[in-house]
Write a protein that holds these residues in place. Structure first.
Motif, PDB file in Angstrom:
ATOM      1  N   THR A   1       4.335  -4.553  24.302  1.00  0.00           N
ATOM      2  CA  THR A   1       3.972  -5.069  22.978  1.00  0.00           C
ATOM      3  C   THR A   1       2.698  -4.408  22.458  1.00  0.00           C
ATOM      4  N   HIS A   2       1.777  -4.074  23.368  1.00  0.00           N
ATOM      5  CA  HIS A   2       0.576  -3.339  22.961  1.00  0.00           C
ATOM      6  C   HIS A   2       0.978  -1.988  22.367  1.00  0.00           C
TER       7      HIS A   2
ATOM      8  N   GLY B   1      -9.532  -5.817  27.828  1.00  0.00           N
ATOM      9  CA  GLY B   1      -8.451  -6.665  28.309  1.00  0.00           C
ATOM     10  C   GLY B   1      -7.817  -7.504  27.212  1.00  0.00           C
ATOM     11  N   TRP B   2      -7.692  -6.919  26.013  1.00  0.00           N
ATOM     12  CA  TRP B   2      -7.121  -7.656  24.887  1.00  0.00           C
ATOM     13  C   TRP B   2      -5.652  -7.958  25.134  1.00  0.00           C
ATOM     14  N   SER B   3      -5.238  -9.146  24.755  1.00  0.00           N
ATOM     15  CA  SER B   3      -3.816  -9.459  24.752  1.00  0.00           C
ATOM     16  C   SER B   3      -3.192  -8.726  23.567  1.00  0.00           C
ATOM     17  N   SER B   4      -1.881  -8.738  23.483  1.00  0.00           N
ATOM     18  CA  SER B   4      -1.237  -8.053  22.349  1.00  0.00           C
ATOM     19  C   SER B   4      -1.588  -8.745  21.030  1.00  0.00           C
ATOM     20  N   ARG B   5      -1.764 -10.055  21.060  1.00  0.00           N
ATOM     21  CA  ARG B   5      -2.173 -10.773  19.840  1.00  0.00           C
ATOM     22  C   ARG B   5      -3.586 -10.367  19.423  1.00  0.00           C
ATOM     23  N   GLN B   6      -4.470 -10.241  20.392  1.00  0.00           N
ATOM     24  CA  GLN B   6      -5.840  -9.822  20.080  1.00  0.00           C
ATOM     25  C   GLN B   6      -5.847  -8.409  19.517  1.00  0.00           C
TER      26      GLN B   6
ATOM     27  N   GLU C   1     -13.607 -13.445  19.885  1.00  0.00           N
ATOM     28  CA  GLU C   1     -12.591 -13.423  20.936  1.00  0.00           C
ATOM     29  C   GLU C   1     -12.860 -14.499  21.977  1.00  0.00           C
TER      30      GLU C   1
ATOM     31  N   GLY D   1     -10.310 -17.388  22.790  1.00  0.00           N
ATOM     32  CA  GLY D   1      -9.783 -17.354  24.132  1.00  0.00           C
ATOM     33  C   GLY D   1      -9.863 -18.685  24.848  1.00  0.00           C
TER      34      GLY D   1
ATOM     35  N   LYS E   1      -6.576 -20.222  24.269  1.00  0.00           N
ATOM     36  CA  LYS E   1      -5.484 -19.256  24.294  1.00  0.00           C
ATOM     37  C   LYS E   1      -4.385 -19.670  25.267  1.00  0.00           C
ATOM     38  N   ASN E   2      -4.756 -20.165  26.427  1.00  0.00           N
ATOM     39  CA  ASN E   2      -3.783 -20.509  27.464  1.00  0.00           C
ATOM     40  C   ASN E   2      -3.667 -22.031  27.621  1.00  0.00           C
TER      41      ASN E   2
END
Length: 77
Positions: A5-6, A30-35, A65, A69, A72-73
């Motif tokens: 996804t990135h 370490g960004w997620s794809s959403r970030q 962020e 974050g 986020k989870n």
């Protein structure tokens, strides 16, 4: 670690320097794809280039962020 996804978001960037910037930043931070998508949509690269105080722009991103974050989870059992 970057997922497919990135790369899907990165492939949409036509400017090679900009794509390289986002690739390196996403891996380093370490960004997620959403970030990553949020950074692309808020034109983080352009803001860094146009800013005289690059450290303050980077600090602003880190602050945002870290706040986002926190939930986020979020998981309810």
């Amino acid at each position: 670690m970057m997922m497919w996804t990135h790369y899907r978001f990165l492939m949409r960037i036509s400017n090679e320097d900009e794509r390289k910037f986002y690739t390196e930043e996403a891996a380093k931070a370490g960004w997620s794809s959403r970030q990553l998508n949020r950074q692309i949509n808020t034109m983080y690269y352009q803001r860094i280039l146009s800013s005289r105080d690059k450290a303050s722009v980077a600090a602003e991103i880190e602050l945002l962020e870290s706040k986002q974050g926190f939930t986020k989870n979020f998981f309810v059992v």
